[in-house]
Design an enzyme around this catalytic site. Sequence first.
Site, PDB file in Angstrom:
ATOM      1  N   GLU A 142      63.450  93.219 114.011  1.00 37.63           N
ATOM      2  CA  GLU A 142      64.188  94.489 113.972  1.00 37.63           C
ATOM      3  C   GLU A 142      63.571  95.558 113.060  1.00 37.63           C
ATOM      4  OE1 GLU A 142      65.509  91.533 114.026  1.00 37.63           O
ATOM      5  OE2 GLU A 142      67.214  91.483 115.381  1.00 37.63           O
ATOM      6  N   ALA A 154      68.410  92.020 121.366  1.00 38.89           N
ATOM      7  CA  ALA A 154      69.535  92.854 121.801  1.00 38.89           C
ATOM      8  C   ALA A 154      69.032  93.768 122.912  1.00 38.89           C
ATOM      9  CB  ALA A 154      70.027  93.676 120.623  1.00 38.89           C
TER      10      ALA A 154
END
Length: 720
Positions: free
Chosen positions: A150, A79
């Site tokens: 993440e 992202a």
Amino acid sequence: MARSKDSESKSADATEIPGRLQVEEGIAWLTIDLPGKKVNTLSSVFMAWFDQRLTELATADHQALILRSGKPGTFVAGADIEELKAAKDVAEVQELLRLGHAMLLRLSALPYPVVAAIDGACLGGGLELALAADWRVATESPKTKIGLPEVQLGLIPGLGGTQRLPRLIGVPAALDIILTGKQLTAKKALNLGIVDEICHPSSLSEAALRVAARGKRKKGKSIGKQGLAAKVGDLLAHSPLGDKVVYDKARSGVQKQTKGHYPAPFAAIEVIQDGLGMSLEKGLERESEAFVELVVSDVAKNLMGIFFMKNAVDARAAALAKKGRPVERAAVLGAGLMGAGIAQGLAYKGYSVALKDRDFESLGRGVHYVAERFEELRKRRRYNEVQVKEAMARLHPTIEYGPLEHVDFVVEAVFEDLKVKRQVLAETEAAAPVDLIFATNTSTIPIADIASGSRNPENVIGMHFFSPVHKMPLLEIIRHPKVSEKTLATTVAVGRAMGKTVIVVEDGPGFYVNRVLGPYIQEALWCLTEGARIEEVDAALSRWGWPVGALTLLDEVGLDVGYHAAKVMAEHFGDRLDMPSALQNLIDDGRKGRKGGKGFYLYDDGERQGPDPKVYDLLGWTESSVPADEISERCWLQMLNEVARAMEDQIITNPEDVDIGIIFGVGFPAFRGGILRLADHVGLERVVERLRHWESLKGHRFTPAPMLVEMARTGATFHA
Ligand code: NAI
């Protein structure tokens, strides 16, 4: 001939278009290629563009859609974290996730097969995009890395990773990937069932077409070559027993690893567990709720902050390194613990390295150490037998100076003694080319003192590695007033080529890292002499987040080494950094820590036993309570106070260097974001108040550094 239809809107500004959609012989090829960027990310510009393409794709009657990257060696790296950080509020993040999920559901629902053709980094959001496809093919290129990192940023996968991965490969394997953030090779991903085929980079398109011909994927697992245990584990995860057997085990593993300081892995476990009992759509909502909670947490902010600081530090070093001159042949002087480690690091990265020691015995030990490190790499399958042989062939052991005749760069790691170092420097200069760079790995001796004995002081520099060299990511490069920019740049380049995170600091006692580590360890010693037990001091510090307590650390470093450093510091900084008598008494008793079998703890064949009660006798110690909070606070405040003084002395000035140095050099708890980040968080006014409090009880060593007092007065912070 192939028909080609390009469906980009003609009116859009070409520099803004983050990809291309082309149709050739019934196959739609969607190429992700963010303009002006080295890597693709799921930026909002890309997502908006992708959304429009999906609308076109939904009504088309293609045979297949193939997602690929226009950047060789990277698929989609994740992202866009900059955008995530810049999000105004929780509502904005929620909206981003809602749109992202809707888009990936639409991608999965296309009436024809979708294939992700992966070459290079396919991480985070990149893998989540690929997981929404029917099939995945990946190249065997060493650049292909597949994972969901993440948690390392204090987050969980937010675009369906926690829901699609366990549904695809089973819960145990998905937990392992999500909780560790590990990056898999294509082969490993194939074995786990994440990708369906692997291929050579040159045949990626053919492989993608081949799997597309399988049609839409039927629901069901794809657990590759995972064994029976993984299958049973997955079955259990779906049964009422799952709680105990699979999820509680994962939780206790995370608790042990993180001591409860990192909420993201716990949230991931919960979201996976909850989500598997729901529809995919509901599971995605559950994932979003947890993601949003995490993204505003202090831990995630701190970990993302470290990510940006490290990028900034690396970028500055990279810019500097460009101005260096090429180095092909290096030499390392001293084949002890450090010298052998440095030589291994250089040979590993392809340098030809002459390794020199005084005698064959010491040299033999060093060569053996290097061979052991390469053997470890082979066992971990990072290297094959041929590569080990080639790397060892780059190492040229010697007890003569002759082989230094053609080297460009020398790292000196002989005994920590100015006379010895100067003599070695003179002998090297007599044997080596005139423009040779001489980098010393001294841990305490001012570089200027060593350089002043050189015929070319501008070519002498400090290159302070941390032990063990192959594990510790930081390299502290020390300049002195006479060093040339060329020498500095070349040394930074060599450090970067060795894979280190490089900070550049000025010359002075202890440079940066050891200077601020000293007062921290000394404060732990003061707590011990005041009556805390050895294990209490260490437990308080490790509970606060340090990887090990300060007394364990000193045992590892060597009490003799710590004593020597403390003496140097006390000489320069006077009573502010006076050594506690504890250290002196233990040195007089011949204690050296782990390497000598006894320090604060006893060691049996290198294996740590309990604390040694004799230490208490040597200290004339009586037990008295020192609360854990007090121990941890006094220790970090002492470290901060010295950081501020090092900044006042211009040893180090950039707050990013300070925080990255302390995290990567000595393991300052990452979830706290760095020592300056922590000071900002606590507030400097409060910091000074606490220092004054301890000053009134413990004396002069806690007197707040003028910089802190001034910053507290003006309400300043270290980081913007
Ligand atoms: P060590 O005692 O393990 O190794 C020193 C080596 O230098 C020995 O093999 C010795 O035979 C060799 N040597 C001595 N005089 C020599 C000469 N004239 N020519 C060639 N070789 C010679 O010491 P260690 O721990 O490797 O430390 C080396 C340097 O690295 C020191 O300056 C130390 O302060 C520094 N350092 C040590 C760290 C540590 O954690 N041990 C961390 C960072 C720096």
